[in-house]
Design an enzyme around this catalytic site. Structure first.
Site, PDB file in Angstrom:
ATOM      1  N   ARG A 160       0.841  -1.209   0.000  1.00 14.77           N
ATOM      2  CA  ARG A 160       0.000   0.000   0.000  1.00 14.77           C
ATOM      3  C   ARG A 160       0.866   1.244   0.000  1.00 14.77           C
ATOM      4  O   ARG A 160       2.027   1.210   0.425  1.00 14.77           O
ATOM      5  CB  ARG A 160      -0.951   0.006   1.188  1.00 14.77           C
ATOM      6  N   GLU A 259      -7.095   7.385   7.477  1.00 19.04           N
ATOM      7  CA  GLU A 259      -5.991   8.131   8.102  1.00 19.04           C
ATOM      8  C   GLU A 259      -5.425   9.186   7.142  1.00 19.04           C
ATOM      9  O   GLU A 259      -5.104  10.298   7.531  1.00 19.04           O
ATOM     10  CB  GLU A 259      -4.897   7.156   8.536  1.00 19.04           C
ATOM     11  N   ARG A 263      -5.464   5.855   0.566  1.00 17.37           N
ATOM     12  CA  ARG A 263      -4.540   4.729   0.713  1.00 17.37           C
ATOM     13  C   ARG A 263      -4.790   3.853  -0.505  1.00 17.37           C
ATOM     14  O   ARG A 263      -5.930   3.418  -0.731  1.00 17.37           O
ATOM     15  CB  ARG A 263      -4.831   3.928   1.981  1.00 17.37           C
ATOM     16  N   CYS A 305       0.674  10.919   9.289  1.00 14.01           N
ATOM     17  CA  CYS A 305       1.563  10.366  10.308  1.00 14.01           C
ATOM     18  C   CYS A 305       3.003  10.391   9.794  1.00 14.01           C
ATOM     19  O   CYS A 305       3.260   9.987   8.659  1.00 14.01           O
ATOM     20  CB  CYS A 305       1.146   8.925  10.628  1.00 14.01           C
ATOM     21  N   THR A 307       5.338   8.463  10.300  1.00 16.41           N
ATOM     22  CA  THR A 307       5.876   7.134   9.976  1.00 16.41           C
ATOM     23  C   THR A 307       5.633   6.763   8.515  1.00 16.41           C
ATOM     24  O   THR A 307       6.232   5.824   8.009  1.00 16.41           O
ATOM     25  CB  THR A 307       5.211   6.029  10.833  1.00 16.41           C
ATOM     26  N   ARG A 314       4.097   0.520   2.440  1.00 19.15           N
ATOM     27  CA  ARG A 314       4.201  -0.594   3.394  1.00 19.15           C
ATOM     28  C   ARG A 314       3.908  -1.859   2.608  1.00 19.15           C
ATOM     29  O   ARG A 314       2.785  -2.060   2.132  1.00 19.15           O
ATOM     30  CB  ARG A 314       3.238  -0.448   4.572  1.00 19.15           C
ATOM     31  N   ARG A 343       3.573  -7.075  12.866  1.00 18.27           N
ATOM     32  CA  ARG A 343       2.251  -6.706  13.392  1.00 18.27           C
ATOM     33  C   ARG A 343       1.409  -7.961  13.573  1.00 18.27           C
ATOM     34  O   ARG A 343       1.755  -9.029  13.083  1.00 18.27           O
ATOM     35  CB  ARG A 343       1.515  -5.765  12.412  1.00 18.27           C
ATOM     36  N   GLU A 348      -2.120  -3.321  12.638  1.00 18.32           N
ATOM     37  CA  GLU A 348      -1.448  -2.594  13.700  1.00 18.32           C
ATOM     38  C   GLU A 348      -2.211  -2.685  15.030  1.00 18.32           C
ATOM     39  O   GLU A 348      -3.444  -2.633  15.040  1.00 18.32           O
ATOM     40  CB  GLU A 348      -1.408  -1.132  13.275  1.00 18.32           C
TER      41      GLU A 348
HETATM   42  P1  ADP Z   1      -1.880  -0.213   6.872  1.00 18.67           P
HETATM   43  O1  ADP Z   1      -1.273   0.848   7.699  1.00 18.67           O
HETATM   44  O2  ADP Z   1      -0.922  -0.753   5.892  1.00 18.67           O
HETATM   45  O3  ADP Z   1      -3.190   0.108   6.250  1.00 18.67           O
HETATM   46  P2  ADP Z   1      -3.010  -1.911   9.018  1.00 18.67           P
HETATM   47  O4  ADP Z   1      -2.073  -2.512   9.994  1.00 18.67           O
HETATM   48  O5  ADP Z   1      -3.949  -0.847   9.460  1.00 18.67           O
HETATM   49  O6  ADP Z   1      -2.074  -1.449   7.846  1.00 18.67           O
HETATM   50  O7  ADP Z   1      -3.831  -3.050   8.310  1.00 18.67           O
HETATM   51  C1  ADP Z   1      -4.900  -2.827   7.465  1.00 18.67           C
HETATM   52  C2  ADP Z   1      -5.513  -4.136   7.045  1.00 18.67           C
HETATM   53  O8  ADP Z   1      -4.689  -4.759   6.080  1.00 18.67           O
HETATM   54  C3  ADP Z   1      -5.683  -5.145   8.171  1.00 18.67           C
HETATM   55  O9  ADP Z   1      -6.908  -5.840   8.025  1.00 18.67           O
HETATM   56  C4  ADP Z   1      -4.527  -6.109   7.933  1.00 18.67           C
HETATM   57  O10 ADP Z   1      -4.755  -7.400   8.434  1.00 18.67           O
HETATM   58  C5  ADP Z   1      -4.509  -6.123   6.428  1.00 18.67           C
HETATM   59  N1  ADP Z   1      -3.252  -6.634   5.873  1.00 18.67           N
HETATM   60  C6  ADP Z   1      -2.024  -6.118   6.008  1.00 18.67           C
HETATM   61  N2  ADP Z   1      -1.123  -6.852   5.354  1.00 18.67           N
HETATM   62  C7  ADP Z   1      -1.795  -7.873   4.788  1.00 18.67           C
HETATM   63  C8  ADP Z   1      -1.429  -8.980   3.977  1.00 18.67           C
HETATM   64  N3  ADP Z   1      -0.154  -9.184   3.583  1.00 18.67           N
HETATM   65  N4  ADP Z   1      -2.397  -9.831   3.590  1.00 18.67           N
HETATM   66  C9  ADP Z   1      -3.683  -9.634   3.948  1.00 18.67           C
HETATM   67  N5  ADP Z   1      -4.092  -8.611   4.697  1.00 18.67           N
HETATM   68  C10 ADP Z   1      -3.165  -7.725   5.117  1.00 18.67           C
HETATM   69  N1  ARG Z   2      -0.126   6.778  16.630  1.00 19.81           N
HETATM   70  C1  ARG Z   2      -0.017   5.365  16.667  1.00 19.81           C
HETATM   71  C2  ARG Z   2       1.116   4.960  17.602  1.00 19.81           C
HETATM   72  O1  ARG Z   2       1.907   5.805  17.918  1.00 19.81           O
HETATM   73  C3  ARG Z   2       0.221   4.786  15.277  1.00 19.81           C
HETATM   74  C4  ARG Z   2       1.539   5.146  14.648  1.00 19.81           C
HETATM   75  C5  ARG Z   2       1.862   4.556  13.294  1.00 19.81           C
HETATM   76  N2  ARG Z   2       0.748   4.004  12.608  1.00 19.81           N
HETATM   77  C6  ARG Z   2      -0.102   4.667  11.839  1.00 19.81           C
HETATM   78  N3  ARG Z   2      -1.158   4.032  11.413  1.00 19.81           N
HETATM   79  N4  ARG Z   2       0.118   5.881  11.467  1.00 19.81           N
HETATM   80  O2  ARG Z   2       1.215   3.827  17.988  1.00 19.81           O
END
Ligand code: ADP
Ligand code: ARG
Length: 391
Positions: A160, A259, A263, A305, A307, A314, A343, A348
């Site tokens: 993403r 966010e 995305r 963010c 990060t 990512r 994660r 996350e």
């Molecule tokens: P991001 O910041 O990349 O959007 P999140 O940690 O918020 O990541 O995850 C968003 C969604 O994407 C969650 O449901 C997570 O399980 C899913 N996800 C992340 N990586 C994968 C993957 N490799 N395969 C399937 N689902 C994924």
């Molecule tokens: N603010 C949250 C933390 O400090 C998330 C930080 C990174 N992740 C994000 N989705 N921006 O744990």
């Protein structure tokens, strides 16, 4: 756009213009306007700072918000009116944050630089205050491999990136009209997508709870009620202006106004990184022909963010590694060495379920898109090598 929202946006532009005409504030050297930080905000800042300092939080916010930095920044404001509190309230409320700071508007990265720079340098592996993010470079896709050709470990692969639309601030400063305008613009573009990317936009306001939950469980849709985002004032007017575009195969997705403004996501079962990455690039190319993304010479693509700055990439796998997962220290040490982030299964701030981890590149700023993907690929291949070598 209604007459009211047009008028409001004219007034907004005019007030920004007036601020541009003002001299820089002598005290803080920013165009902070005439309005000072209110006593209420100052009180919340002092109170929050004291509590954070006395806590055992391991956040980057706590690490870098020294008394000196706090005193230097507490009176400052961006021309959008954002204060230090707008940046750090999520970390002040959530002591279990890993990071704890967001930029309410693009200017915040500059006005509050003495805090953001240290956190950015720590998170992104040494991106210093004078460093500049490199030019966009997707790299050569033919260098990518199927990370798990026998289908033994990798359940799915996802890449993403985040994009902000030029001319709009980030969540805490967006008006209800802004949210609706961004969504409307995107819907028009989505309607023209063709071929593999063709699909349908679903807005959250008309989606049933069952459908929403199913899409979240299937890992396609963002979750609702993230307390870190809520505390950062990033969920105002929810669910208005929020939604998801999905192609017919559900392999190409765009989240609208979660966010970040956008995305852009590509995902599919298995470990075929080349196909996943190629599809995301195609989607990004198409969208950027139709809408302008915000990019800074220092930080690359701008995100809410810190990060996510830079490439905003990512690249992750959902991976089953039963042997390594029973040795946390070993997994952590590989993750650290290869700049990976581990994660839980639902993303996350979640735990691993059925021994499935989400492992991705950690840094996104100061390296090219190609480097970020390569870093993730090298790390995952090492994890698989170690897993297979364990008795
Ligand atoms: P991001 O910041 O990349 O959007 P999140 O940690 O918020 O990541 O995850 C968003 C969604 O994407 C969650 O449901 C997570 O399980 C899913 N996800 C992340 N990586 C994968 C993957 N490799 N395969 C399937 N689902 C994924
Ligand atoms: N603010 C949250 C933390 O400090 C998330 C930080 C990174 N992740 C994000 N989705 N921006 O744990």
């Amino acid at each position: 756009m209604s007459i009211f929202s047009r008028l409001r946006s004219k007034l907004f532009k005019l007030s920004n213009h007036l601020m541009d005409q003002q001299e820089r504030c002598k005290k803080c050297n920013i165009k902070c306007g005439l309005i000072k930080v209110s006593p209420d905000v100052l009180r919340s800042l002092e109170d929050g700072f004291q509590k954070l300092s006395g806590s055992n939080s391991t956040s980057l916010l706590k690490k870098y918000l020294t008394k000196q930095v706090f005193d230097e920044l507490k009176q400052k404001k961006t021309s959008f009116g954002s204060t230090l509190l707008d940046c750090i309230q999520s970390g002040l409320v959530n002591h279990d944050s890993g990071v704890g700071i967001y930029a309410p508007d693009p200017e915040a990265y500059v006005v509050f630089a003495s805090l953001f720079n240290s956190i950015i340098q720590d998170y992104h592996g040494g991106f210093g205050p004078e460093d500049k993010h490199p030019k966009l470079d997707w790299g050569d896709i033919s260098n990518l491999e199927d990370l798990d050709p026998n289908g033994e470990h990798i359940i799915s692969t996802r890449v993403r990136c985040g994009r902000s639309i030029e001319g709009y601030p980030f969540n805490p400063c967006l008006t209800e009209d802004n949210y609706m305008e961004i969504e409307e613009q995107m819907i028009k573009i989505f309607r023209t997508m063709e071929g593999e990317l063709e699909g349908e936009y679903k807005d959250l306001t008309t989606m049933s709870k069952e459908e929403q939950n199913q899409l979240i469980d299937d890992h396609f849709l963002f979750k609702e009620g993230d307390r870190f985002l809520k505390a950062a004032n990033a969920c105002r007017f929810w669910p208005k202006g929020r939604g998801i575009y999905m192609n017919h195969n559900k392999t190409f997705l765009v989240w609208v106004n979660e966010e970040d403004h956008l995305r852009i996501i590509s995902m599919q079962p298995g470990g075929d990184m080349a196909s996943v990455y190629k599809r995301m690039i195609e989607g990004v190319y198409y969208l950027e022909q139709n809408i302008k993304f915000a990019r800074s010479p220092r930080f690359g693509f701008l995100t809410f963010c810190p990060t996510n700055l830079g490439t905003t990439i990512r690249a992750s796998v959902h991976i089953k590694i039963p042997k390594l997962s029973s040795d946390n220290n070993k997994l952590d040490s590989i993750a650290q060495r290869y700049h990976l982030q581990v994660r839980g299964t639902r993303g996350e701030h979640t735990e691993s379920e059925d021994g499935i981890f989400d492992i991705s590149n950690k840094r996104r700023l100061g390296l090219t898109e190609a480097d970020a993907i390569r870093e993730m690929q090298d790390g995952i291949l090492e994890i698989l090598r170690v897993e297979q070598s364990l008795p």
